[in-house]
Scaffold this motif. Structure first.
Motif, PDB file in Angstrom:
ATOM      1  N   ARG A 154     -96.786  72.003  76.824  1.00 27.82           N
ATOM      2  CA  ARG A 154     -95.483  71.516  76.354  1.00 27.82           C
ATOM      3  C   ARG A 154     -94.970  70.474  77.329  1.00 27.82           C
ATOM      4  O   ARG A 154     -95.440  70.387  78.463  1.00 27.82           O
ATOM      5  CB  ARG A 154     -94.474  72.674  76.255  1.00 27.82           C
ATOM      6  N   ARG A 179     -95.923  67.437  83.146  1.00 28.41           N
ATOM      7  CA  ARG A 179     -95.273  67.869  81.900  1.00 28.41           C
ATOM      8  C   ARG A 179     -93.945  67.157  81.656  1.00 28.41           C
ATOM      9  O   ARG A 179     -93.268  67.447  80.676  1.00 28.41           O
ATOM     10  CB  ARG A 179     -95.070  69.379  81.932  1.00 28.41           C
ATOM     11  N   TYR A 219     -94.392  68.901  70.640  1.00 23.28           N
ATOM     12  CA  TYR A 219     -94.691  69.401  71.981  1.00 23.28           C
ATOM     13  C   TYR A 219     -93.485  69.532  72.906  1.00 23.28           C
ATOM     14  O   TYR A 219     -93.615  70.081  73.996  1.00 23.28           O
ATOM     15  CB  TYR A 219     -95.734  68.499  72.655  1.00 23.28           C
ATOM     16  N   PHE A 253     -90.381  70.819  74.814  1.00 19.53           N
ATOM     17  CA  PHE A 253     -89.848  72.132  75.193  1.00 19.53           C
ATOM     18  C   PHE A 253     -88.387  71.933  75.549  1.00 19.53           C
ATOM     19  O   PHE A 253     -88.049  71.075  76.356  1.00 19.53           O
ATOM     20  CB  PHE A 253     -90.623  72.687  76.396  1.00 19.53           C
TER      21      PHE A 253
END
Length: 122
Positions: free
Chosen positions: A20, A56, A99, A101
């Motif tokens: 994520r 990320r 994807y 988060f």
């Protein structure tokens, strides 16, 4: 203040699950510093923690940020994301709808250091 602010960003980034992503702006908002997306980048640039999943965190366009168009670090970031199963198109763009988060404000309570005024007042 910077240390506390940066620590708040790091705490949020540690919560991003494998596979994520969050944008710089998402991280700033979740840490209680909305509007400071650029400072998240500064915090990542000076972080020495090899366990922090910096890869990320991507820009608002869904891409690894490239410094002046160069791929310094961006290629490594894309490699980490692909290894975690994050798909990208030919331009290296992540589908944020799939994807991204999001950490709700309720989830950051107790996670982010309390911000205080100059006299120590909340």
């Amino acid at each position: 203040m910077v240390s506390t602010e940066y620590d708040a960003y790091y705490a949020v980034i540690r919560r991003i699950p494998e596979g994520r992503v969050m944008t710089y702006g998402d991280v700033a908002r979740a840490a209680g510093f909305a509007g400071r997306a650029r400072r998240v980048g500064y915090a990542l640039a000076c972080c020495g923690d090899p366990a922090l999943p910096w890869w990320r965190v991507i820009n608002a366009r869904g891409q690894a940020s490239r410094s002046n168009g160069r791929s310094i670090g961006a290629d490594e970031q894309e490699h980490h994301l692909r290894r975690e199963g994050v798909a990208m198109d030919a331009r290296g763009t992540v589908d944020l709808a799939r994807y991204r988060f999001i950490i709700d404000a309720d989830e950051t309570e107790g996670l982010v250091p309390e911000r205080r005024g100059p006299n120590g007042d909340p």
